[in-house]
Design a protein around this motif. Structure first.
Motif, mmCIF file in Angstrom:
data_model
loop_
_atom_site.group_PDB
_atom_site.id
_atom_site.type_symbol
_atom_site.label_atom_id
_atom_site.label_comp_id
_atom_site.label_asym_id
_atom_site.label_seq_id
_atom_site.Cartn_x
_atom_site.Cartn_y
_atom_site.Cartn_z
ATOM 1 N N LEU A 107 56.948 -71.377 75.308
ATOM 2 C CA LEU A 107 56.537 -70.839 74.126
ATOM 3 C C LEU A 107 55.463 -71.564 73.474
ATOM 4 C CD1 LEU A 107 60.077 -70.916 72.518
ATOM 5 C CD2 LEU A 107 58.950 -68.948 73.461
ATOM 6 N N PRO A 108 54.343 -70.876 72.770
ATOM 7 C CA PRO A 108 53.423 -71.621 72.227
ATOM 8 C C PRO A 108 53.821 -72.616 71.116
ATOM 9 C CG PRO A 108 53.010 -69.191 71.664
ATOM 10 C CD PRO A 108 54.155 -69.479 72.681
ATOM 11 N N TYR A 109 53.597 -73.857 71.019
ATOM 12 C CA TYR A 109 53.808 -74.640 69.771
ATOM 13 C C TYR A 109 53.426 -74.183 68.590
ATOM 14 C CZ TYR A 109 54.645 -78.591 66.722
ATOM 15 O OH TYR A 109 54.844 -79.380 65.714
ATOM 16 N N ARG A 110 54.063 -74.355 67.336
ATOM 17 C CA ARG A 110 53.755 -73.819 66.021
ATOM 18 C C ARG A 110 54.126 -75.057 65.240
ATOM 19 N NH1 ARG A 110 52.522 -69.692 68.286
ATOM 20 N NH2 ARG A 110 52.840 -67.570 67.936
ATOM 21 N N GLN A 111 53.237 -75.497 64.450
ATOM 22 C CA GLN A 111 53.435 -76.406 63.504
ATOM 23 C C GLN A 111 54.949 -76.252 62.817
ATOM 24 O OE1 GLN A 111 51.255 -79.125 62.786
ATOM 25 N NE2 GLN A 111 52.696 -80.308 61.489
ATOM 26 N N GLY A 112 55.708 -77.338 62.735
ATOM 27 C CA GLY A 112 56.726 -77.350 61.951
ATOM 28 C C GLY A 112 57.954 -76.726 62.811
ATOM 29 N N MET A 113 57.782 -76.389 64.123
ATOM 30 C CA MET A 113 58.692 -75.683 64.864
ATOM 31 C C MET A 113 60.119 -76.394 65.103
ATOM 32 S SD MET A 113 57.806 -73.824 68.579
ATOM 33 C CE MET A 113 58.299 -72.266 68.896
ATOM 34 N N SER A 114 61.127 -75.953 64.980
ATOM 35 C CA SER A 114 62.455 -76.589 65.262
ATOM 36 C C SER A 114 63.206 -75.999 66.508
ATOM 37 C CB SER A 114 63.338 -76.499 63.794
ATOM 38 O OG SER A 114 63.821 -74.998 64.091
ATOM 39 N N LEU A 115 64.385 -76.703 66.687
ATOM 40 C CA LEU A 115 64.971 -76.395 67.837
ATOM 41 C C LEU A 115 65.615 -74.851 67.615
ATOM 42 C CD1 LEU A 115 66.440 -77.261 70.496
ATOM 43 C CD2 LEU A 115 68.117 -78.291 69.158
ATOM 44 N N MET A 116 65.977 -74.698 66.385
ATOM 45 C CA MET A 116 66.618 -73.267 65.881
ATOM 46 C C MET A 116 65.603 -72.215 66.002
ATOM 47 S SD MET A 116 69.089 -71.532 64.435
ATOM 48 C CE MET A 116 70.017 -72.440 63.414
ATOM 49 N N ASP A 117 64.237 -72.443 65.927
ATOM 50 C CA ASP A 117 63.132 -71.525 66.092
ATOM 51 C C ASP A 117 63.038 -71.161 67.596
ATOM 52 O OD1 ASP A 117 62.469 -71.524 63.558
ATOM 53 O OD2 ASP A 117 61.327 -73.300 63.582
ATOM 54 N N VAL A 118 63.204 -72.357 68.402
ATOM 55 C CA VAL A 118 63.199 -72.169 69.758
ATOM 56 C C VAL A 118 64.081 -71.225 70.414
ATOM 57 C CG1 VAL A 118 62.993 -73.335 72.146
ATOM 58 C CG2 VAL A 118 61.654 -74.326 70.156
ATOM 59 N N LEU A 119 65.310 -71.527 69.833
ATOM 60 C CA LEU A 119 66.611 -70.713 70.288
ATOM 61 C C LEU A 119 66.498 -69.312 69.925
ATOM 62 C CD1 LEU A 119 69.363 -73.354 69.649
ATOM 63 C CD2 LEU A 119 68.603 -72.642 71.931
ATOM 64 N N ILE A 120 65.789 -69.074 68.813
ATOM 65 C CA ILE A 120 65.785 -67.586 68.512
ATOM 66 C C ILE A 120 64.698 -66.879 69.402
ATOM 67 C CG2 ILE A 120 64.867 -66.048 66.707
ATOM 68 C CD1 ILE A 120 65.870 -68.171 64.378
ATOM 69 N N ALA A 121 63.451 -67.770 69.620
ATOM 70 C CA ALA A 121 62.565 -67.101 70.402
ATOM 71 C C ALA A 121 62.896 -66.823 71.988
ATOM 72 C CB ALA A 121 61.440 -68.038 70.778
ATOM 73 N N VAL A 122 64.001 -67.393 72.659
ATOM 74 C CA VAL A 122 64.428 -67.308 73.838
ATOM 75 C C VAL A 122 65.938 -66.647 73.738
ATOM 76 C CG1 VAL A 122 63.345 -69.333 74.690
ATOM 77 C CG2 VAL A 122 65.782 -69.563 74.010
ATOM 78 N N GLY A 123 66.213 -66.037 72.761
ATOM 79 C CA GLY A 123 67.369 -65.227 72.627
ATOM 80 C C GLY A 123 68.706 -65.889 72.411
ATOM 81 N N GLY A 124 68.788 -67.190 72.433
ATOM 82 C CA GLY A 124 70.062 -67.742 72.207
ATOM 83 C C GLY A 124 70.369 -68.278 73.636
#
Length: 179
Positions: A107-124
């Motif tokens: 995933l491209p990094y975005r300023q302020g990205m959290s673990l929750m944001d990563v999990l949402i992006a990969v579908g859990g």
């Protein structure tokens, strides 16, 4: 409009161009040179009057200044603006998710990205994921660190204390559970 300031303790991050990004290069009063182009897999760009210019790892502003220097041989006082229209970023800045995610990916990094944001992006998590045994591998000052994360607590129990910021280049490893 006020600028978004980084939170205390959060490192400032400037977006760096990478292969696969699409950029819009606007040369003021010179539409024949202005174009929307991709950053090639080798990290370079080509546009009219500018061939094989390295773009990877530069900010859009740095690239604009370099293009201005090159174009100044052909155009009097060129003013160049580089805008990123499709984001991928360099590999060293991407967040990689491997193992038992529903959709493992980079995933491209975005300023302020959290673990929750990563999990949402990969579908859990996938069905057989051992979320509370997951780790983030992070490189700090050239040394790899292994950080334990509690993904089950975060997404199944709603324990927001298990959320944490991610950094450019983090690798989230989600192991399979043992029955």
């Amino acid at each position: 409009m006020p600028e978004m300031a980084a939170k205390p303790g959060e490192p400032k991050h400037e977006y760096l161009l990478g292969p696969g990004d699409t950029i819009n290069i606007n040369v003021w009063r010179n539409p024949e040179v202005s174009q929307t182009i991709p950053v090639r897999p080798d990290g370079r760009i080509t546009m009219p009057l500018v061939e094989d210019l390295p773009a990877m790892g530069k900010t859009p502003t740095q690239l604009a200044r370099e293009i201005e220097q090159i174009l100044s041989k052909y155009i009097q006082q060129p003013v160049v603006t580089v805008t990123v229209t499709s984001f991928v970023g360099p590999y060293t800045e991407q967040i990689r998710v491997i193992g038992q995610a529903s959709k493992p990916q980079a995933l491209p990094y975005r300023q302020g990205m959290s673990l929750m944001d990563v999990l949402i992006a990969v579908g859990g998590l996938a069905e057989f994921a051992a979320g509370n045994r997951a780790n983030i591998v992070r490189t700090v000052d050239g040394k790899q660190q292994k950080i334990a994360v509690r993904l089950n607590d975060l997404i199944k129990s709603g324990d927001i204390s298990a959320n944490m910021p991610v950094r450019p280049g983090d690798v989230l490893i989600i192991p399979e559970s043992f029955f």
